[in-house]
Design an enzyme around this catalytic site. Structure first.
Site, PDB file in Angstrom:
ATOM      1  N   ASN A 143       0.806  -1.237   0.000  1.00 21.27           N
ATOM      2  CA  ASN A 143       0.000   0.000   0.000  1.00 21.27           C
ATOM      3  C   ASN A 143       0.841   1.291   0.000  1.00 21.27           C
ATOM      4  O   ASN A 143       0.419   2.298  -0.566  1.00 21.27           O
ATOM      5  CB  ASN A 143      -1.019   0.001   1.145  1.00 21.27           C
ATOM      6  CG  ASN A 143      -0.404  -0.195   2.497  1.00 21.27           C
ATOM      7  OD1 ASN A 143       0.760  -0.557   2.624  1.00 21.27           O
ATOM      8  ND2 ASN A 143      -1.195   0.040   3.533  1.00 21.27           N
ATOM      9  N   SER A 155      -0.951  -8.052   7.368  1.00 17.26           N
ATOM     10  CA  SER A 155      -2.144  -8.448   8.124  1.00 17.26           C
ATOM     11  C   SER A 155      -1.766  -9.156   9.438  1.00 17.26           C
ATOM     12  O   SER A 155      -0.676  -9.723   9.569  1.00 17.26           O
ATOM     13  CB  SER A 155      -2.999  -9.396   7.292  1.00 17.26           C
ATOM     14  OG  SER A 155      -2.329 -10.637   7.163  1.00 17.26           O
ATOM     15  N   THR A 156      -2.702  -9.137  10.371  1.00 16.33           N
ATOM     16  CA  THR A 156      -2.489  -9.825  11.647  1.00 16.33           C
ATOM     17  C   THR A 156      -2.364 -11.331  11.422  1.00 16.33           C
ATOM     18  O   THR A 156      -1.525 -12.002  12.048  1.00 16.33           O
ATOM     19  CB  THR A 156      -3.648  -9.501  12.612  1.00 16.33           C
ATOM     20  OG1 THR A 156      -3.586  -8.089  12.892  1.00 16.33           O
ATOM     21  CG2 THR A 156      -3.553 -10.265  13.912  1.00 16.33           C
ATOM     22  N   VAL A 163      -1.107 -12.979   8.840  1.00 18.25           N
ATOM     23  CA  VAL A 163       0.248 -13.321   8.372  1.00 18.25           C
ATOM     24  C   VAL A 163       1.293 -12.979   9.440  1.00 18.25           C
ATOM     25  O   VAL A 163       2.269 -13.705   9.622  1.00 18.25           O
ATOM     26  CB  VAL A 163       0.554 -12.625   7.021  1.00 18.25           C
ATOM     27  CG1 VAL A 163       1.989 -12.894   6.584  1.00 18.25           C
ATOM     28  CG2 VAL A 163      -0.424 -13.097   5.947  1.00 18.25           C
ATOM     29  N   GLY A 164       1.056 -11.903  10.177  1.00 17.20           N
ATOM     30  CA  GLY A 164       1.988 -11.524  11.243  1.00 17.20           C
ATOM     31  C   GLY A 164       2.168 -12.642  12.260  1.00 17.20           C
ATOM     32  O   GLY A 164       3.275 -12.887  12.754  1.00 17.20           O
ATOM     33  N   GLU A 199       4.108  -4.726  12.357  1.00 18.92           N
ATOM     34  CA  GLU A 199       3.137  -3.640  12.152  1.00 18.92           C
ATOM     35  C   GLU A 199       1.945  -4.280  11.464  1.00 18.92           C
ATOM     36  O   GLU A 199       1.979  -4.511  10.248  1.00 18.92           O
ATOM     37  CB  GLU A 199       3.737  -2.552  11.254  1.00 18.92           C
ATOM     38  CG  GLU A 199       5.004  -1.915  11.777  1.00 18.92           C
ATOM     39  CD  GLU A 199       4.788  -1.078  13.016  1.00 18.92           C
ATOM     40  OE1 GLU A 199       3.630  -0.933  13.476  1.00 18.92           O
ATOM     41  OE2 GLU A 199       5.784  -0.590  13.554  1.00 18.92           O
ATOM     42  N   CYS A 249      -3.372   0.905   6.849  1.00 16.89           N
ATOM     43  CA  CYS A 249      -3.659   0.210   8.106  1.00 16.89           C
ATOM     44  C   CYS A 249      -4.227   1.163   9.153  1.00 16.89           C
ATOM     45  O   CYS A 249      -4.970   0.752  10.027  1.00 16.89           O
ATOM     46  CB  CYS A 249      -2.408  -0.478   8.626  1.00 16.89           C
ATOM     47  SG  CYS A 249      -0.977   0.621   8.656  1.00 16.89           S
ATOM     48  N   GLU A 253       8.364   1.667  14.653  1.00 19.90           N
ATOM     49  CA  GLU A 253       9.167   2.149  13.536  1.00 19.90           C
ATOM     50  C   GLU A 253       9.092   3.668  13.540  1.00 19.90           C
ATOM     51  O   GLU A 253       8.086   4.236  13.946  1.00 19.90           O
ATOM     52  CB  GLU A 253       8.601   1.619  12.215  1.00 19.90           C
ATOM     53  CG  GLU A 253       8.769   0.118  12.101  1.00 19.90           C
ATOM     54  CD  GLU A 253       8.436  -0.402  10.729  1.00 19.90           C
ATOM     55  OE1 GLU A 253       7.405   0.018  10.168  1.00 19.90           O
ATOM     56  OE2 GLU A 253       9.196  -1.233  10.217  1.00 19.90           O
TER      57      GLU A 253
HETATM   58  O1  LIG Z   1      -0.633   1.225   6.077  1.00 23.64           O
HETATM   59  C1  LIG Z   1       0.321   1.383   6.792  1.00 23.64           C
HETATM   60  C2  LIG Z   1       1.198   2.574   6.874  1.00 23.64           C
HETATM   61  C3  LIG Z   1       0.442   3.841   6.897  1.00 23.64           C
HETATM   62  C4  LIG Z   1       1.297   5.009   7.345  1.00 23.64           C
HETATM   63  O2  LIG Z   1       2.512   4.842   7.542  1.00 23.64           O
HETATM   64  O3  LIG Z   1       0.740   6.090   7.506  1.00 23.64           O
END
Ligand SMILES: O=CCCC(=O)O
Length: 499
Positions: free
Chosen positions: A165, A245-246, A248-249, A266, A300, A475
């Site tokens: 994404n 995704s949760t 897969v996480g 994340e 997300c 992060e």
């Molecule tokens: O979709 C995850 C990251 C969204 C963001 O960093 O703002």
């Protein structure tokens, strides 16, 4: 290997783009020779192909990254900072080409692709500074004649499993921190978005970042699980970072558990967006419009459940509908487009099922509600659902689609209880002008990030990460992000003699 496809856009610097994986200083195919196609979500047409690496391709990448680590870990932090800064400058210069690639990989409008690049560049800028600010501590322990200190060292080879994404932002958020810390890294981009990662690898090489420090292994959907598992389990890989995704996480955590690998997760969102009667409605709507419709809802941290207090509910819904009706859906590269397609056809199926489920359980469809089939590509109408209830699918799972789901509430306690009634805890948003209430919400909402009268809280300087089933680790942000790639060593010194 040159791609057999005609790029559907012009590049200012075509030598930036590669269609092979990057391992060390080589551009390589998969051992199997297999390749997969990269599709434009706005047309459903292939425009490139990349190597479909398998688990068999992992050892060479991990060994290359490890050989590079043996040198890179000793590089002075100032030199690491200089390389990161050069990488930043070259990425700024490549912005127009990267924006086209992002749009053709993800479908997002060009303006949003530029927005992602601005956000991404923040990570390179930030980690340039962080590289020189890694330090341990010194203290005097209880035992006499002793000094206690800690040093921080890079953990080793990292592996990054990256979502589609925000393909540039998510790579740079992870790689920037790893390289600042002195780690080397193998990135596995999503099958939907490999090309932008390969451009970043080319730019890293041009910046002088040593071969093998930043490696990219592309692969298709079919090979993704086995390749990811092989990366997580490879003995030379000491740290894994995953965004996705949760479901897969949890698999990634299982793979990493066997080798006790340090892990950052994340994961999924399902974020509540709460608007109280005393909010500035324009402010809440402005923020919601950007947060909700950004990349057609495929973030997300998007607003998944929108709770509006009863006194303003009808007015808020009407205003949201009026503004949303003005969205122009189209190909991301077409002038005037304000919302692009979903990135995958799977997204269309999930969105349709969620709308159908809500409708069947009594929600009103105020706007949209269906796939847009009048054109090729994976388009879904901007959709507003009203009268949502806790038993509906969207109340329990991430939507990842352009669906604004409105829920009515009466009291602050009820809003908090509804907002927290999820296994996820990534971000929560609250809009109120009552400062006491805002403080209570900050403490009572179960999420790793709280947007207070704002829907936009992602930034290189802000720690990003969730709680509950939205994952663990942070992060970006000061110290915490780089720490994910460091180990702390404790030293204890006995001092003899008088002092
Ligand atoms: O979709 C995850 C990251 C969204 C963001 O960093 O703002």
């Amino acid at each position: 290997m040159a791609t057999q496809y005609q790029l559907p856009f012009q590049l200012a610097d075509s030598s930036l783009v590669h269609f092979d994986s990057c391992v060390g200083d080589k551009w390589v195919g998969a051992k199997s020779g297999q390749r997969f196609e990269v599709l434009d979500p706005g047309t459903d047409k292939a425009w490139a192909s990349c190597p479909a690496n398998s688990a068999d391709d992992v050892p060479a990448a991990a060994e290359t990254a490890h050989a590079a680590f043996e040198q890179y870990r000793k590089v002075n932090p100032r030199q690491r900072a200089k390389w990161l800064l050069k990488w930043y400058e070259l990425t700024v210069a490549a912005r127009d080409d990267l924006a086209q690639i992002i749009t053709h990989e993800t479908g997002k409008p060009l303006a949003e692709a530029y927005g992602e690049l601005e956000y991404s560049l923040g990570f390179l800028w930030w980690f340039t500074g962080e590289a020189e600010r890694i330090h341990g501590s010194v203290s005097v322990p209880a035992a006499p004649n002793r000094r206690l200190f800690t040093i921080k060292q890079p953990i080793g080879v990292a592996a990054a499993l990256v979502p589609w994404n925000f393909p540039v932002a998510m790579v740079l958020r992870k790689v920037g921190a790893a390289l600042a810390a002195g780690c080397t890294i193998v990135v596995k981009p999503s099958p939907e978005t490999p090309v932008s990662s390969l451009v970043l690898a080319e730019l890293a090489q041009r910046a002088g970042i040593p071969a093998g420090v930043f490696n990219v292994l592309t692969t298709d959907l079919e090979n993704t699980p086995a390749l990811s598992e092989a990366l997580c389990k490879h003995p030379l890989v000491k740290k894994v970072t995953f965004t996705g995704s949760t479901r897969v996480g949890k698999l990634v955590a299982t793979h990493c558990a066997q080798g006790l690998k340090k892990l950052t997760l994340e994961l999924g969102g399902n974020c509540p967006f709460i608007v109280f009667d005393d909010a500035n409605l324009d402010q809440a709507l402005d923020q919601l419009m950007t947060l909700k419709w950004r990349h057609a809802g495929q973030a997300c941290i998007t607003a998944n459940r929108i709770y509006v207090q009863a006194g303003i509910y009808d007015r808020f819904a009407a205003l949201l509908k009026e503004r949303t009706a003005a969205i122009v859906v189209g190909h991301g590269a077409s002038a005037g487009t304000t919302m692009g397609p979903l990135t995958t056809p799977r997204g269309i199926d999930k969105a349709s099922a969620q709308v159908e489920d809500a409708r069947r359980r009594g929600a009103d469809v105020l706007l949209g509600g269906k796939p847009l089939t009048s054109r090729p590509g994976y388009f879904f109408e901007p959709t507003i659902l009203s009268g949502m209830t806790a038993d509906m699918q969207i109340s329990h799972e991430e939507s990842f689609a352009p669906i604004a789901a409105l829920y009515r509430f009466e009291t602050e306690d009820e809003a908090v209880q509804l907002a927290n009634a999820t296994s996820m805890g990534l971000a929560s948003y609250a809009f109120t002008k009552n400062i006491d209430r805002m403080w209570r919400l900050l403490e009572n909402l179960e999420a790793g990030m709280i947007g207070m009268n704002t829907g936009n809280q992602s930034a290189a300087e802000a720690p990003f990460g969730g709680i509950k089933e939205s994952g663990y680790g942070k992060e970006s942000g000061k110290e915490v992000a780089v720490n994910e790639y460091l180990v702390t060593k404790t030293g204890t010194l006995t001092i003899e003699g008088q002092y």
